[in-house]
Each structure stands twice: as structure tokens, then as C-alpha cells.
Design a protein around this motif. Sequence first.
Motif, PDB file in Angstrom:
ATOM      1  N   HIS A 520       0.790  -1.185   0.127  1.00 52.79           N
ATOM      2  CA  HIS A 520       0.052  -0.011  -0.008  1.00 52.79           C
ATOM      3  C   HIS A 520       0.705   1.311   0.098  1.00 52.79           C
ATOM      4  O   HIS A 520       0.548   2.128   0.585  1.00 52.79           O
ATOM      5  N   GLU A 554      -1.451   5.565  -0.503  1.00 51.40           N
ATOM      6  CA  GLU A 554      -2.121   4.094  -0.517  1.00 51.40           C
ATOM      7  C   GLU A 554      -3.473   4.154  -1.637  1.00 51.40           C
ATOM      8  O   GLU A 554      -3.062   3.288  -2.210  1.00 51.40           O
ATOM      9  N   ASP A 558      -2.802   0.901  -4.352  1.00 54.82           N
ATOM     10  CA  ASP A 558      -3.893   0.146  -4.496  1.00 54.82           C
ATOM     11  C   ASP A 558      -4.676   0.195  -5.741  1.00 54.82           C
ATOM     12  O   ASP A 558      -4.969  -1.118  -6.270  1.00 54.82           O
ATOM     13  N   ASN A 559      -4.673   1.200  -6.630  1.00 58.14           N
ATOM     14  CA  ASN A 559      -5.344   1.255  -7.764  1.00 58.14           C
ATOM     15  C   ASN A 559      -4.390   0.541  -8.950  1.00 58.14           C
ATOM     16  O   ASN A 559      -4.561  -0.274  -9.735  1.00 58.14           O
ATOM     17  N   THR A 561      -2.273  -1.870  -7.855  1.00 57.54           N
ATOM     18  CA  THR A 561      -2.538  -3.249  -7.850  1.00 57.54           C
ATOM     19  C   THR A 561      -4.073  -3.862  -8.493  1.00 57.54           C
ATOM     20  O   THR A 561      -3.864  -4.953  -9.270  1.00 57.54           O
ATOM     21  N   ALA A 562      -5.141  -3.111  -8.493  1.00 59.97           N
ATOM     22  CA  ALA A 562      -6.082  -3.563  -8.951  1.00 59.97           C
ATOM     23  C   ALA A 562      -5.885  -3.650 -10.573  1.00 59.97           C
ATOM     24  O   ALA A 562      -6.498  -4.459 -11.280  1.00 59.97           O
ATOM     25  N   PRO A 602      -0.581 -10.424  -1.577  1.00 62.42           N
ATOM     26  CA  PRO A 602      -0.635  -9.634  -0.197  1.00 62.42           C
ATOM     27  C   PRO A 602       0.736  -9.907   0.579  1.00 62.42           C
ATOM     28  O   PRO A 602       1.142  -8.965   1.344  1.00 62.42           O
ATOM     29  N   PHE A 654      -6.572  -8.554  -2.025  1.00 65.96           N
ATOM     30  CA  PHE A 654      -6.199  -7.206  -1.883  1.00 65.96           C
ATOM     31  C   PHE A 654      -7.373  -6.255  -1.415  1.00 65.96           C
ATOM     32  O   PHE A 654      -8.414  -6.453  -1.483  1.00 65.96           O
ATOM     33  N   SER A 655      -6.733  -5.131  -0.914  1.00 69.79           N
ATOM     34  CA  SER A 655      -7.579  -4.060  -0.343  1.00 69.79           C
ATOM     35  C   SER A 655      -8.238  -3.613  -1.657  1.00 69.79           C
ATOM     36  O   SER A 655      -7.766  -3.400  -2.677  1.00 69.79           O
ATOM     37  N   GLU A 656      -9.596  -3.224  -1.128  1.00 65.92           N
ATOM     38  CA  GLU A 656     -10.337  -2.227  -2.220  1.00 65.92           C
ATOM     39  C   GLU A 656      -9.612  -1.095  -2.256  1.00 65.92           C
ATOM     40  O   GLU A 656      -9.527  -0.177  -1.651  1.00 65.92           O
ATOM     41  N   PRO A 657      -9.360  -0.454  -3.486  1.00 66.07           N
ATOM     42  CA  PRO A 657      -8.771   0.739  -3.874  1.00 66.07           C
ATOM     43  C   PRO A 657      -9.322   1.837  -3.412  1.00 66.07           C
ATOM     44  O   PRO A 657     -10.585   1.753  -3.682  1.00 66.07           O
TER      45      PRO A 657
END
Length: 769
Positions: A520, A554, A558-559, A561-562, A602, A654-657
Motif C-alpha cells: 500500500h 495508499e 492500491d489502484n 494493484t487493481a 499480499p 487485496f484491499s479495495e482501492p
Amino acid sequence: MSATNAEVALPSAAPALPVPGLDRAPRRWRRLTPKRLVLGGIRAVLKLTLTTIIVVVVTLVAAVTAVATYVFLPLPVNLPEERPQPEAQASTVYALDGTPIGQFKGAESQVSISAKDIPDTVRRAVVAAEDHRFFHHRGVDWQAIVRAAHADWRAGHPVQGASTITQQLIRNLYTGSERTMVRKAREALLAVQAERVYSKREILARYLNTVYLGESTFGVEAASQSYFRKPAKDLTLSEAALLAGVIPAPSIYSPRANPELAERRRQLVLDLLARYRMATPDEVARARAEPPVVHPPPRPETHYPFFLDYLRTYLLNVKGYTAQQVYGGALRIETTLDPHLEDAALASVARLDNPKDPEAAVVAVEPQTGFVRALVGGRNWDASQVNLALGRLGGGSGRQAGSSFKPFVLAKAFESGFTPDKRYRGPSSVQPRGFDKPVHNYGGQSYGSVDLRTATQKSINTVFAQLIADVGVKPTAELALRMGIKGIDLNHKLYGVLAIGTQETSPLEMASAYGVFADHGLRVEPTPVLRILDAKGTTVEDNRQPNGQRVLSEPVADNVTAVLQGVIEKGTGRRADIGRPAAGKTGTSENWENAWFVGYTPTLSTAVWMGYPQANVGMANVHGVDHVVGGSIPSMIWHDFMAEAVKDVPPLPFSEPGVLPSRAQLEAKARIVAEQRLTERAGFDLPPARAAEDLPPGGPLWTPAPRPGAKAPPAPPSTQPTPSSTAARAAPPSDRPEPSPSSSTTTTSPPPSSHPPPGRPLPIPIPGD
């Protein structure tokens, strides 16, 4: 008897005796004069000096008598217990589970040989260089002491030593090298004792088995094996002179680190051999004409040679430990290596089993800690002894990243207010500003209008060429540098082809940089060390509580990663699908010379590289693959390794962006900062400086301010307009040609001018993912 006669006959009165209790007559004091004061002082000084001389003489006579008795009379000899030698002080390396995986020793530690195996060339060279009167003194050379004292007195500081070979042996075995007078005195006495116990030949043999000869080698046998790859008994006079020259300062005169200084010392030893007639002129001449060949340092013996080679490089080159600490400090080195993951990495590259196959490297890093869990730098350590996972850290230059560099451009775009839905044209060829040649898509394909998400999944070069022109080459390079791509030099000219992977890097750097996306936006410097303890159990280094540094926001991380998840799900990296959430990117450099897959879950970030180590050679017809690209064999190697590495780890999403900042928000924030800056400067402000390479030829070094518009002065009333007034009305100021403001990004190509073009065309890699 008459009175007169009686008076004459009486005896004279006796002198009066002192009576106790009665006062004496007052005493007369001499008058104190300067002369008497000086004479009294001189007498006192003479008495004190005489007393001191007597004490010193008596002490010296006693000391000389004691030393003479100690040296010459056959008294009992008791040498103390010897100190632990380097072989017992090797540093031991432990894996993450506590199992020992190797030691830093081998040729680096002491190897003892018998006196008969020490060649005469070594004996002569060392005696000539260190103690040419070795066979004439009894452990202490009084002539050398006087000579050294005279030289030190003339220089005003210590310039010459007087320790004999026997004293140096005593220092190695018993006293250590502490700089005190007590230690020196004890060393001299023990040297005399040792000469009464051992013969000269035995003393010289023990010295040559314990002397430190640099590069963590103790004794001539270990040094000979390390430097020359031969036993000591086969050393030539030239090689022996090189070793003898190292003794006074092994780190300074190291044949590997400082070959020029080592060569000067070798020549000096040859001079001494000739001066003291310990070698014939012909022998010295042949030795001068045959400079020794020094081999690279030996590698540690272990089941995990690539990781221990990385650990050695980290300790010596990154953290600055000395060779003596690493090889002779009895360190307990607890590492981050997971043996199970290292075995899985070795097995994953084993699919390349043909001797003519390219090499492959695998590095796995834990994003949250920076711990290097596995590192394999080739298919066979014994065959190459080159660690291809390290790049510059290992002394190489790295390899071009290809399209695996595109996520850094994407991250910069998200930082600049772009979103994954931003659309670009994806023609088969495009030449944006900053590109001297057109950029082509793989296979010449055209994609029409696509968003950044699709462009990343399909690795469309022409879209990313336009994107880096919009967000800026230098800002993109700065982002990649702070994420861990350390080969980027911001002081050199940067070109738009950076977007499609001309930057050279290493699997270690790429695994660490992609770990920033997984964590992140936080970055932790990669390390192979968990903790290091010295011989007393004191902690020397402790990385068990890592501190991450934020290098991306972050939402941006995260975006990215998406978007990268789509590369594995439906893009060029489908062969890397391991059946759980994962993200990654393929990469291929020009002519299929380097192929990459870098991806992460992750909990683990892994980079895989394939290529030929000797040169950039295209990879064709490898295990049925016509041309190796990142989406072929590298993706399969990544799949095999990661499937085994995370099989016992529960799948984690993965975390929601989060929402990315919009361009309007970024511009509003920039305006606030500019207003605050203007207020701090009391209304005065200067535009930011511009780098010369960011400007067209002849452009200013400051951002040009807008030229104020001016109205033409009114013409004087006249019934007949003059030609000049007619011309003024015909060409208003707003129609005058204005210099176009130069772009603030380094992607701008300079317009045609008198300035010469670059000396050679920029490399345009042919992508293949």
C-alpha cells in the motif's frame, strides 16, 4: 699569705653552664642575600639530581641483571596459553528456522602446513621483508630498536618498527595487538622465552602459518589457495614477494583491492632480497618479469551459494563490515532465508535443463519487512559463480526491464490525477514528443481507443509512450528511484523510451519495488539479515522491527494493484495464474534479449528474469517457445515458485482501492501551496528553475512569464491615414507571433534548430509480453 698572693692563686672562674628553664641569649641570624639564596638552591638541586641518578643507575643495573639472567641463564620456561586462532572464529550463518546453512571460512581461515611444505622462496621473501637479522638475534633485535628509535626521533613521530618475526609470532599467539607499553614489554620477554623453546625454523614455520595476509586469509597456505589457486609449496619467488609485501598492512596492500600498491610492495621486497643477498640477481630479474596472476576470491561452501553470496556482498559492500569481522569475528548471522522457498526457487529454474538454455534468476521479498526469503541468481552456481539476481550490487549493470517498467509510469499517472478509465488511442505506431523514433506495438497490432486498464493488461506500447509524455519522464524516473530502482541517474538526460523499459535493473530491485504496491505504498529496504550477534552475544545489527517509508499514497498503490490483477486474469500474464489473488506484469526487451515476470500476492513479491548472461542475445527456440517473452517461460517459472511458496498461506484478497485524487483537486492543492509560498515571500516570487535539458535549444532557464498585451497608441486625427498607421491597425499586437512556452517535462523533443541532433539514435526496444 697576703691578699694579693691569695688572689693570684685562685683558679679562673669556669664558664657558666646552661640551666634548664632559664632563657638563652638571643641568637644572631645571618643576613639573607641573593647570593646565599642562589647557592642554597644550587646545592638542593645537586643533591636531588645525585639522588635520582643513584636510584636510576641502581634500577637499571638491577633490570639489566634481571634481563640478562632471564635471557642467558637456563631458567625454567613457561609460555602462556595460546589465544584462539581464526579457524575457531569463523562466522556462522543461520536460516530463518535456526538451522546453520554455512560459514564464512574455507580459504578465508587459517590452514596450517608443516615446516617442510613451506618453500624456500617464501622463507627468504618474508625474512628479507620483515626481519633480515632473524637468524642472528635472540628474539629481540637491539640494533633494530636503536635504529628505529633514531629514525623516529629524527622524524618527530613513529616511522619505523623494530618488531622481530618472533615478536610478531608472540603477538599472534599470546599477547594480541593492544598498543600499550606493558604489552610491548611482555611481548619482548615472551619472544626471548620462545627462542629458548623453539628453533628458528620452527618459529618461522609457526609465524608463516598464523600471519594475516589480507582478504581474510591467515597463513601462507590459505593465502596461496585464495590468491593463486595453488598450494604454498608451489609458490614462485614472484608470488612469495607479493605475499610478503602484504604483511605490514593487508587491507592497504591487498592484491585484489589495491593491485597497484601491491605491485609496488612486491618490487620493494625484490629489492630487499637483492640488497641482503637472499636471492641471486638472475632470480630477482626473473621474478620482476613474471608478475603473479591473482584470482577472484573463493566463494563460500553451502547448499545455498547464491544467497550466501548476496549476504557476503550485503555485509561487506552495503553495511561496511570489515573482512576481519565477517571471516574472523565469530559472528552469529541470523538471516531471512526460508530454506523451503529457496529450494522451491531452485526447482522452478530447473525446468531450464538444457546446457544451451538461457539463465534464470528468482528473488522473493516479503513486502511488509523487506526480508529476502529466497534468492537464486542462476541455474548452476558451480558452473558460473555469477549471481545474476544482484545487478549493480553484484558488480554487473543489470538488464533492461522491458514492459515490466510500465507500472511505474502508471503509478505516476495516478499521482498526477489520471484514473484507470483515462483513454488513449492505441495505434500500431506513434511518435509522441520526446521520441526520436516511432514506437511500435508488439506484432504491429492496433487497438483503437483503450483505457489505461486495458492498455496495461495488453501491454500496449503506444499508449504508454503517450502517457509518459503527458506525466513527464523525469517525474516518472523520480518515482521509480524512490521505489527502489537505484540505477536511475537523474543527472543524466532521460528519454521517453523509459516507459517501455530501457532502464537496466535487477530481479532484487524489481521484487522490492513491486513490494511497494503490495504494501500500500510503503517501502522497506530489502535485507538478507534478521539479526547479527558478536562472539560475546552482543547485538551488532537488528532488523526485526523494520520501519517502512511511504513513497506512494495508499490509493495510488492500491489502484495500480487493481490494474495489475487484470494482467494475470485476462492479460499477457495468464500463465502466472496461481488460483488466488495476485498481481503482476510481464516484460520483454528488444529482440527478446531479456524476459521478465514480476508479481506479488499480499504477502510475497517475486521477480523472475530470463536471459543469456554473456551478452544481450535473443532467446529463440527454448523448450518449444519460438521467442521467449515475459508471458511465456518467465510466467511459468513464477507460477511454479509462487504456487509452492504460498500453498500453506491462506488466500488473502487485496484491499479495495481508494478514490484517486482528481486533476482539479491536485490543481487546487497546488494553488494553495503557491499562495502560501507567495505570502511567505511577501508577494515576491520567482518561477522554479528549469533544467537545461528540459528546454528547446536556445530556451531560457526560467519559466517564461506571459507577455503582457499592449494596445496600439491612438493615431493622430488626420483626414488621410499614413502608411505607418495603416500598418499598425492592420497588425494588432494580439496577432504578433509569440514564442510558444516550453514544456516543463523532459519528454519534449527540441524543435528543428541549428543545434546538432544526438550522436546516435535512441534505442527503441521491440516489446514482447
